[in-house]
Design a protein around this motif. Structure first.
Motif, mmCIF file in Angstrom:
data_model
loop_
_atom_site.group_PDB
_atom_site.id
_atom_site.type_symbol
_atom_site.label_atom_id
_atom_site.label_comp_id
_atom_site.label_asym_id
_atom_site.label_seq_id
_atom_site.Cartn_x
_atom_site.Cartn_y
_atom_site.Cartn_z
ATOM 1 N N UNK A 243 19.904 -40.053 -13.553
ATOM 2 C CA UNK A 243 19.890 -39.425 -12.227
ATOM 3 C C UNK A 243 21.169 -39.768 -11.454
ATOM 4 N N UNK A 244 21.675 -40.991 -11.658
ATOM 5 C CA UNK A 244 22.892 -41.371 -10.935
ATOM 6 C C UNK A 244 24.111 -40.576 -11.424
ATOM 7 N N UNK A 245 23.992 -39.896 -12.566
ATOM 8 C CA UNK A 245 25.107 -39.084 -13.083
ATOM 9 C C UNK A 245 24.828 -37.585 -13.013
ATOM 10 N N UNK A 246 23.684 -37.209 -12.400
ATOM 11 C CA UNK A 246 23.288 -35.792 -12.416
ATOM 12 C C UNK A 246 24.241 -34.905 -11.623
ATOM 13 N N UNK A 247 24.596 -35.313 -10.402
ATOM 14 C CA UNK A 247 25.465 -34.451 -9.587
ATOM 15 C C UNK A 247 26.820 -34.244 -10.255
ATOM 16 N N UNK A 248 27.333 -35.303 -10.857
ATOM 17 C CA UNK A 248 28.616 -35.212 -11.551
ATOM 18 C C UNK A 248 28.502 -34.221 -12.729
ATOM 19 N N UNK A 249 27.422 -34.337 -13.506
ATOM 20 C CA UNK A 249 27.213 -33.430 -14.641
ATOM 21 C C UNK A 249 27.050 -31.987 -14.183
ATOM 22 N N UNK A 250 26.319 -31.783 -13.080
ATOM 23 C CA UNK A 250 26.143 -30.420 -12.568
ATOM 24 C C UNK A 250 27.475 -29.849 -12.081
ATOM 25 N N UNK A 251 28.292 -30.689 -11.445
ATOM 26 C CA UNK A 251 29.607 -30.216 -10.977
ATOM 27 C C UNK A 251 30.468 -29.814 -12.178
ATOM 28 N N UNK A 252 30.385 -30.569 -13.257
ATOM 29 C CA UNK A 252 31.135 -30.215 -14.471
ATOM 30 C C UNK A 252 30.647 -28.883 -15.032
ATOM 31 N N UNK A 253 29.323 -28.693 -15.044
ATOM 32 C CA UNK A 253 28.775 -27.422 -15.546
ATOM 33 C C UNK A 253 29.246 -26.249 -14.685
ATOM 34 N N UNK A 254 29.260 -26.440 -13.354
ATOM 35 C CA UNK A 254 29.724 -25.357 -12.471
ATOM 36 C C UNK A 254 31.183 -25.019 -12.743
ATOM 37 N N UNK A 255 31.978 -26.032 -12.969
ATOM 38 C CA UNK A 255 33.391 -25.768 -13.191
ATOM 39 C C UNK A 255 33.602 -25.073 -14.547
ATOM 40 N N UNK A 256 32.815 -25.452 -15.562
ATOM 41 C CA UNK A 256 32.893 -24.764 -16.863
ATOM 42 C C UNK A 256 32.434 -23.313 -16.729
ATOM 43 N N UNK A 257 31.407 -23.079 -15.911
ATOM 44 C CA UNK A 257 30.904 -21.713 -15.709
ATOM 45 C C UNK A 257 31.990 -20.853 -15.057
ATOM 46 N N UNK A 258 32.709 -21.441 -14.091
ATOM 47 C CA UNK A 258 33.815 -20.709 -13.443
ATOM 48 C C UNK A 258 34.886 -20.361 -14.467
ATOM 49 N N UNK A 259 35.184 -21.325 -15.348
ATOM 50 C CA UNK A 259 36.201 -21.082 -16.382
ATOM 51 C C UNK A 259 35.778 -19.940 -17.306
ATOM 52 N N UNK A 260 34.501 -19.982 -17.751
ATOM 53 C CA UNK A 260 33.982 -18.898 -18.591
ATOM 54 C C UNK A 260 34.127 -17.567 -17.862
ATOM 55 N N UNK A 261 33.744 -17.575 -16.572
ATOM 56 C CA UNK A 261 33.739 -16.327 -15.815
ATOM 57 C C UNK A 261 35.138 -15.695 -15.807
ATOM 58 N N UNK A 262 36.135 -16.511 -15.499
ATOM 59 C CA UNK A 262 37.495 -15.965 -15.434
ATOM 60 C C UNK A 262 37.970 -15.496 -16.801
ATOM 61 N N UNK A 263 37.585 -16.213 -17.851
ATOM 62 C CA UNK A 263 38.052 -15.853 -19.195
ATOM 63 C C UNK A 263 37.310 -14.637 -19.751
ATOM 64 N N UNK A 264 36.062 -14.412 -19.306
ATOM 65 C CA UNK A 264 35.241 -13.360 -19.938
ATOM 66 C C UNK A 264 35.140 -12.083 -19.111
ATOM 67 N N UNK A 265 35.512 -12.128 -17.825
ATOM 68 C CA UNK A 265 35.320 -10.904 -17.029
ATOM 69 C C UNK A 265 36.277 -9.830 -17.554
ATOM 70 N N UNK A 266 35.807 -8.611 -17.504
ATOM 71 C CA UNK A 266 36.639 -7.513 -18.014
ATOM 72 C C UNK A 266 36.362 -7.177 -19.466
#
Ligand SMILES: *Cc1c(COP(=O)(O)O)cnc(C)c1O
Length: 362
Positions: A243-266
Motif C-alpha cells: 500500500x505504501x507503494x501503490x500511488x507510485x505504481x499507479x502514477x507509473x501506470x498512468x505515465x505508461x498509458x500516456x506513452x501508449x496513447x501518443x504512440x498508438x493514436x492514428x
C-alpha cells in the motif's frame, strides 16, 4: 518474452521490506485476525477515505459478504455488467440472488447508466458497477439513479485501487465496496486476499461477524450463519508494505498509458479513455482481427491477454439468468486485447511494443 503480467517482478522490487514484514508475523504470537490485519484495515480505510475496512479471504468473498450484509438474497435481482471477471456475478448467485446483466458504455467500457433504469424491476435490490481496467464508472450518476429507486450499491473495485473521480476515490461512493488483492491487481499480496470498505458502522459490524463464523464479541456464539473468510496476518503485513507503494505504481501506470496513447493514436484502434482518475489495471485496445494481432505480437515476444471473452451472459453458469442481448459488451469482448502495462515489465518498452503493433495491423 515480455509477459502480459508478472507479479513476482513487482514483489522482487520491494523484497527486503516484504521479508521483514513476513518475519514479524512468523515470530508470532498472532497468525489470524491480529495486529497486522488491524493495521492494514485502518490504513486502507484511510487511503480510500472511508470509516471502515474489513479484510476477507478474496475479492469474490468481499462482494458476496457485502451483498449478504446488505440483506440481499433469494428473490432479489442485482444489476451488473457481463463484461467483467466471473467473480462479480458468482458472488450474486452465491447469496441466492440473480444477476441481471446490462450493457456497458463503449468508451468507458463500464456500466452504462442509461441501461440501468430500463433493467429495474420490483425485484431489483442492488447495483454492482465494475471499475473495469481501472477506469472509474460514472458513480455520481449511478448513485443518483440508485437513490431515486432505493437501491443498494456495491462497487466492484477489484481493478481500481486508488482510482478517483474529481479527487474522490472509488470505493467511497457505494454503500459498500469490494476490493481484491489477488497478486496481479494494482495492490496485490502473495496469495488470496480481499476487503470490503464502508461508512456504515452497522454494516461493518455485520461483515466482521459474517467473515468469522457469525460470532459477535466474546463468547463464540454464532448469531448468524457465518463463514471462515478472513484476510490472514502474513498477507495483511505484505499489503501494508505494498500500500505504501501503490500511488507510485499507479502514477507509473498512468505515465505508461500516456506513452501508449501518443504512440498508438492514428492507427485506427480504439484506445482506453484519457482519464486523470484512472489507474490502468489493464491497457486494453480494441480492434478488428484481434486474434491475428495477438499471435503476431506473440511471435515477436510480446504477451497479451483477452479480458473478457465470452461475456458472462454467454457462460453456462449464467445462462438461466434473465439475459438480454448486450451489443457493446459482445462487440468489445471480441475485439479487446490487453497489452502489458505493469511498470516492472514495460517501463522502457512502449516504443517497441507500439511499433510491433503498427507493423502487425492490416
Ligand atoms: C479479480 C476480480 C474479482 C475477484 O477477485 P478474487 O480475489 O480473485 O476473488 C472480482 N471482480 C473483478 C472485476 C476482478 O477483476
Amino acid at each position: 518474452m515480455i509477459p502480459q503480467a508478472d507479479p513476482a517482478r513487482r514483489i522482487a522490487r520491494f523484497r527486503s521490506e516484504i521479508d521483514a514484514a513476513i518475519d514479524r508475523v512468523v515470530s508470532g504470537p498472532h497468525y489470524i485476525l491480529g495486529p497486522a490485519v488491524e493495521d492494514f484495515e485502518a490504513s486502507f480505510a484511510a487511503y480510500v477515505g472511508v470509516e471502515h475496512c474489513i479484510g476477507v479471504a478474496s475479492g469474490t468473498d468481499a462482494l458476496a459478504l457485502a451483498l449478504r450484509s446488505l440483506g440481499i438474497g433469494p428473490g432479489d435481482e442485482v444489476i451488473t455488467v457481463a463484461l467483467t471477471f466471473c467473480g462479480t456475478a458468482q458472488a450474486i448467485l452465491h447469496c441466492g440472488a440473480e444477476p441481471r446483466f446490462v450493457d456497458v458504455d463503449p468508451v468507458t467500457r463500464c456500466i452504462d447508466p442509461r441501461s440501468i433504469e430500463a433493467a429495474i424491476t420490483p425485484k431489483t435490490a442492488a447495483i454492482i458497477p465494475v471499475h473495469l481496467f481501472g477506469q472509474p464508472a460514472d458513480m455520481p450518476r449511478l448513485m443518483e439513479i440508485a437513490d431515486r429507486h432505493g437501491l443498494a450499491v456495491v462497487e466492484d473495485c477489484a481493478q481500481a485501487h486508488g482510482a478517483s473521480i474529481d479527487g474522490r476515490k472509488v470505493g467511497s461512493y457505494g454503500h459498500a465496496s469490494a476490493f481484491s488483492f489477488y497478486p496481479t491487481k494494482n495492490l496485490g499480496c502473495i496469495g488470496d486476499g480481499g476487503a470490503v470498505v464502508t461508512n456504515d458502522s452497522g454494516l461493518a459490524a455485520r461483515l466482521s461477524s459474517l467473515r468469522h463464523y457469525g460470532w459477535e464479541g466474546e463468547g463464540r456464539i454464532s448469531r448468524a450463519l457465518g463463514f471462515n473468510s478472513r484476510l490472514d496476518e502474513i498477507q495483511a503485513a505484505i499489503l501494508s508494505v505494498m500500500l505504501s507503494h501503490l500511488d507510485e505504481g499507479n502514477a507509473e501506470r498512468r505515465s505508461l498509458a500516456r506513452e501508449y496513447h501518443h504512440a498508438l493514436e492514428g492507427l485506427g484502434l480504439e484506445l482506453p479513455m484519457h482519464d486523470r482518475g484512472a489507474v490502468y489495471h489493464q491497457y486494453a485496445i480494441a480492434c478488428e482481427h484481434r486474434d491475428h494481432l495477438c499471435s503476431r505480437l506473440r511471435q515477436v515476444g510480446i504477451g497479451t491477454s483477452v479480458h473478457y471473452s465470452p461475456p458472462l451472459h454467454l457462460h453456462p453458469a449464467f445462462l438461466d439468468c434473465a439475459n438480454d442481448v448486450l451489443p457493446n459488451s459482445e462487440s468489445l469482448a471480441m475485439r479487446l486485447l490487453s497489452l502489458p502495462i505493469q511498470p516492472e515489465l514495460v517501463s522502457d518498452k512502449i516504443p517497441f511494443i507500439s511499433q510491433s503493433i503498427a507493423n502487425s495491423l492490416f
